[in-house]
Design a protein around this motif. Structure first.
Motif, PDB file in Angstrom:
ATOM      1  N   PHE A  85       6.201  17.050  12.156  1.00 45.56           N
ATOM      2  CA  PHE A  85       4.908  16.832  11.511  1.00 45.56           C
ATOM      3  C   PHE A  85       4.549  15.347  11.553  1.00 45.56           C
ATOM      4  CE2 PHE A  85       8.017  17.025   7.997  1.00 45.56           C
ATOM      5  CZ  PHE A  85       7.797  15.812   7.362  1.00 45.56           C
ATOM      6  N   HIS A  86       3.281  15.112  11.788  1.00 48.24           N
ATOM      7  CA  HIS A  86       2.724  13.764  11.866  1.00 48.24           C
ATOM      8  C   HIS A  86       2.134  13.412  10.508  1.00 48.24           C
ATOM      9  CE1 HIS A  86      -1.083  11.410  12.431  1.00 48.24           C
ATOM     10  NE2 HIS A  86      -0.270  10.616  13.087  1.00 48.24           N
ATOM     11  N   CYS A  87       2.467  12.218  10.002  1.00 46.37           N
ATOM     12  CA  CYS A  87       1.981  11.854   8.671  1.00 46.37           C
ATOM     13  C   CYS A  87       1.953  10.335   8.526  1.00 46.37           C
ATOM     14  CB  CYS A  87       2.863  12.469   7.586  1.00 46.37           C
ATOM     15  SG  CYS A  87       4.548  11.788   7.538  1.00 46.37           S
ATOM     16  N   MET A  88       1.480   9.883   7.396  1.00 41.43           N
ATOM     17  CA  MET A  88       1.524   8.470   7.007  1.00 41.43           C
ATOM     18  C   MET A  88       1.660   8.414   5.496  1.00 41.43           C
ATOM     19  SD  MET A  88      -2.531   7.418   7.303  1.00 41.43           S
ATOM     20  CE  MET A  88      -2.491   6.067   6.119  1.00 41.43           C
ATOM     21  N   ASN A  89       2.153   7.289   4.980  1.00 45.24           N
ATOM     22  CA  ASN A  89       2.123   7.094   3.551  1.00 45.24           C
ATOM     23  C   ASN A  89       0.698   6.771   3.127  1.00 45.24           C
ATOM     24  OD1 ASN A  89       4.837   7.618   3.060  1.00 45.24           O
ATOM     25  ND2 ASN A  89       5.433   5.520   3.566  1.00 45.24           N
ATOM     26  N   LEU A  90       0.350   7.087   1.889  1.00 41.72           N
ATOM     27  CA  LEU A  90      -1.048   7.061   1.472  1.00 41.72           C
ATOM     28  C   LEU A  90      -1.355   5.868   0.569  1.00 41.72           C
ATOM     29  CD1 LEU A  90      -1.473  10.857   0.644  1.00 41.72           C
ATOM     30  CD2 LEU A  90      -1.898   9.679   2.822  1.00 41.72           C
ATOM     31  N   PRO A  91      -2.422   5.147   0.869  1.00 36.21           N
ATOM     32  CA  PRO A  91      -2.829   4.056  -0.023  1.00 36.21           C
ATOM     33  C   PRO A  91      -3.393   4.616  -1.321  1.00 36.21           C
ATOM     34  CG  PRO A  91      -4.461   4.376   1.705  1.00 36.21           C
ATOM     35  CD  PRO A  91      -3.316   5.300   2.039  1.00 36.21           C
ATOM     36  N   THR A  92      -3.055   3.984  -2.414  1.00 34.68           N
ATOM     37  CA  THR A  92      -3.621   4.378  -3.709  1.00 34.68           C
ATOM     38  C   THR A  92      -4.771   3.435  -4.058  1.00 34.68           C
ATOM     39  OG1 THR A  92      -2.111   2.956  -4.974  1.00 34.68           O
ATOM     40  CG2 THR A  92      -1.365   5.202  -4.475  1.00 34.68           C
ATOM     41  N   SER A  93      -5.561   3.844  -5.013  1.00 34.57           N
ATOM     42  CA  SER A  93      -6.700   3.026  -5.441  1.00 34.57           C
ATOM     43  C   SER A  93      -6.728   2.930  -6.960  1.00 34.57           C
ATOM     44  CB  SER A  93      -8.013   3.627  -4.940  1.00 34.57           C
ATOM     45  OG  SER A  93      -8.261   4.872  -5.560  1.00 34.57           O
ATOM     46  N   LYS A  94      -7.303   1.850  -7.428  1.00 31.41           N
ATOM     47  CA  LYS A  94      -7.381   1.649  -8.871  1.00 31.41           C
ATOM     48  C   LYS A  94      -8.273   2.702  -9.522  1.00 31.41           C
ATOM     49  CE  LYS A  94      -6.861  -2.393 -10.600  1.00 31.41           C
ATOM     50  NZ  LYS A  94      -6.992  -3.824 -11.018  1.00 31.41           N
ATOM     51  N   SER A  95      -9.340   3.086  -8.834  1.00 29.91           N
ATOM     52  CA  SER A  95     -10.278   4.045  -9.430  1.00 29.91           C
ATOM     53  C   SER A  95      -9.657   5.431  -9.573  1.00 29.91           C
ATOM     54  CB  SER A  95     -11.544   4.135  -8.575  1.00 29.91           C
ATOM     55  OG  SER A  95     -11.226   4.553  -7.258  1.00 29.91           O
ATOM     56  N   ILE A 100      -3.310  -0.261  -7.360  1.00 31.13           N
ATOM     57  CA  ILE A 100      -3.378  -0.435  -5.909  1.00 31.13           C
ATOM     58  C   ILE A 100      -1.957  -0.512  -5.373  1.00 31.13           C
ATOM     59  CG2 ILE A 100      -4.098  -1.963  -4.029  1.00 31.13           C
ATOM     60  CD1 ILE A 100      -6.434  -2.850  -5.774  1.00 31.13           C
ATOM     61  N   GLY A 101      -1.608   0.407  -4.484  1.00 35.08           N
ATOM     62  CA  GLY A 101      -0.251   0.445  -3.936  1.00 35.08           C
ATOM     63  C   GLY A 101      -0.167   1.475  -2.825  1.00 35.08           C
ATOM     64  N   LYS A 149      -6.255 -16.032  -1.885  1.00 36.81           N
ATOM     65  CA  LYS A 149      -6.572 -15.712  -3.284  1.00 36.81           C
ATOM     66  C   LYS A 149      -5.305 -15.432  -4.090  1.00 36.81           C
ATOM     67  CE  LYS A 149      -9.505 -12.589  -5.983  1.00 36.81           C
ATOM     68  NZ  LYS A 149     -10.436 -11.435  -5.916  1.00 36.81           N
ATOM     69  N   ASP A 150      -4.465 -14.503  -3.591  1.00 36.28           N
ATOM     70  CA  ASP A 150      -3.169 -14.177  -4.200  1.00 36.28           C
ATOM     71  C   ASP A 150      -2.399 -13.303  -3.220  1.00 36.28           C
ATOM     72  OD1 ASP A 150      -0.951 -13.483  -5.654  1.00 36.28           O
ATOM     73  OD2 ASP A 150      -2.010 -12.315  -7.171  1.00 36.28           O
ATOM     74  N   SER A 151      -1.476 -13.910  -2.490  1.00 40.60           N
ATOM     75  CA  SER A 151      -0.776 -13.171  -1.440  1.00 40.60           C
ATOM     76  C   SER A 151       0.187 -12.131  -1.990  1.00 40.60           C
ATOM     77  CB  SER A 151      -0.032 -14.134  -0.510  1.00 40.60           C
ATOM     78  OG  SER A 151       1.007 -14.796  -1.205  1.00 40.60           O
ATOM     79  N   CYS A 152       0.423 -12.114  -3.298  1.00 44.37           N
ATOM     80  CA  CYS A 152       1.260 -11.052  -3.875  1.00 44.37           C
ATOM     81  C   CYS A 152       0.568  -9.700  -3.808  1.00 44.37           C
ATOM     82  CB  CYS A 152       1.627 -11.381  -5.324  1.00 44.37           C
ATOM     83  SG  CYS A 152       2.832 -12.718  -5.482  1.00 44.37           S
ATOM     84  N   MET A 153      -0.725  -9.696  -3.514  1.00 43.84           N
ATOM     85  CA  MET A 153      -1.439  -8.444  -3.315  1.00 43.84           C
ATOM     86  C   MET A 153      -1.634  -8.136  -1.827  1.00 43.84           C
ATOM     87  SD  MET A 153      -1.872  -6.901  -6.121  1.00 43.84           S
ATOM     88  CE  MET A 153      -3.071  -5.662  -5.669  1.00 43.84           C
ATOM     89  N   SER A 154      -1.086  -9.003  -0.956  1.00 41.11           N
ATOM     90  CA  SER A 154      -1.156  -8.751   0.483  1.00 41.11           C
ATOM     91  C   SER A 154      -0.012  -7.834   0.903  1.00 41.11           C
ATOM     92  CB  SER A 154      -1.075 -10.072   1.259  1.00 41.11           C
ATOM     93  OG  SER A 154      -2.142 -10.929   0.915  1.00 41.11           O
TER      94      SER A 154
END
Length: 295
Positions: A85-95, A100-101, A149-154
């Motif tokens: 199976f083909h897949c990817m990990n999924l980005p999360t959103s604040k909303s 964000i992760g 701006k803040d590379s800890c969020m990069s």
């Protein structure tokens, strides 16, 4: 049984219907290999059908819906044979998620297959260009200005994976290759844990002629990925199953490689393209056979 349409070719069968019910109708231990790209939980919505697994409130609900299919896959796959199976990990959103992760979607799929009896066989990471991903998604973590701006969020880009699971038991129909058909240089490329050379544009969407009114498939699986799975893990004449047929990419490659294909697709507009693409693959194979005979 929710089968809306059925089309049959020389080396393929396609069903317009619910993939769980389609696979339920297949005999035990009848499939040599299955390769597919499932919906990425609720990341993309393909249709408003209640039978569409992508129509879910969260990943947990999607996993429980997918479990019905994986149970049937375990039943129909021959002992000792494989499912990719083909897949990817999924980005999360604040909303939606409150932060964000990244969600470990790949890991949850592996766990599901293991719970249903499969052995975790192998996986390959498929490289994706982070610049293209940034331009397409505008993800905060990929923006260059975020470093200032803040590379800890990069963060790094999110790759694709082709994960392969094996049904326990002895494979009674061994898949063997010769040095001529599978030279060392090709094997080393296939054996690499990271595939750096997959062309993201090498999809059936690009290859097949579509009417302007035809609907685009959101994320068709690259033909190179399907071809490598089929080349490595099947014999000519083997049956390849894709329960999430989309526009027919798996069947298209399987037919061209001399295999047989069974596909199901729930969405009617995709199913129409799927059938046309399988017919095109079959016609192309016939033309090649005629020229081979002349030679």
């Amino acid at each position: 049984m929710n089968i809306l349409k059925q089309n049959i070719g020389t080396d393929w069968v396609a069903y317009n219907g619910d993939c769980v019910e389609v696979v339920k109708g297949l005999p035990d231990n009848s499939i040599h290999y299955s390769i597919f790209s499932p919906p990425f939980a609720s990341l993309y919505t393909y249709s408003d059908s209640e039978r569409d697994m992508g129509n879910c409130k969260d990943t947990e609900q999607f996993i429980e819906n997918l479990r019905f299919l994986v149970i049937e896959l375990f039943r129909v796959i021959k002992p000792g044979r494989l499912v990719s199976f083909h897949c990817m990990n999924l980005p999360t959103s604040k909303s939606k998620d409150g932060f964000i992760g990244i969600e470990d979607f790949r890991g949850k799929l592996i766990k599901l297959f293991q719970e249903c009896g499969f052995i975790y066989h192998s996986e390959v990471c498929i490289w994706k260009d982070p610049v293209v991903a940034m331009q397409r998604t505008k993800a905060l973590g990929l923006l260059h200005k975020q470093i200032k701006k803040d590379s800890c969020m990069s963060r790094q880009g999110i790759p694709d994976y082709l994960v392969t699971m094996r049904k326990p038991g002895d494979n009674e129909e061994r898949v063997t290759h010769t040095n001529e058909s599978f030279p060392v240089a090709i094997w080393q490329k296939y054996a690499s844990p990271i595939w750096m050379d997959i062309n993201p544009s090498d999809t059936l969407q690009k290859e097949s002629a579509r009417d302007e009114k035809d609907e685009k498939h959101i994320c068709p699986l690259q033909l190179q990925v399907i071809e490598r799975g089929i080349n490595l893990w099947t014999n000519p004449g083997d049956i390849v199953l894709d329960p999430f047929g989309g526009i027919g990419s798996t069947g298209y490659v399987a037919i061209k490689k001399g295999r047989k294909a069974i596909l199901s697709e729930l969405k009617d507009s995709y199913y129409k393209q799927l059938v046309n693409n399988l017919i095109a693959a079959e016609n192309s194979k016939k033309q090649i056979s005629i020229f081979d005979m002349i030679d």
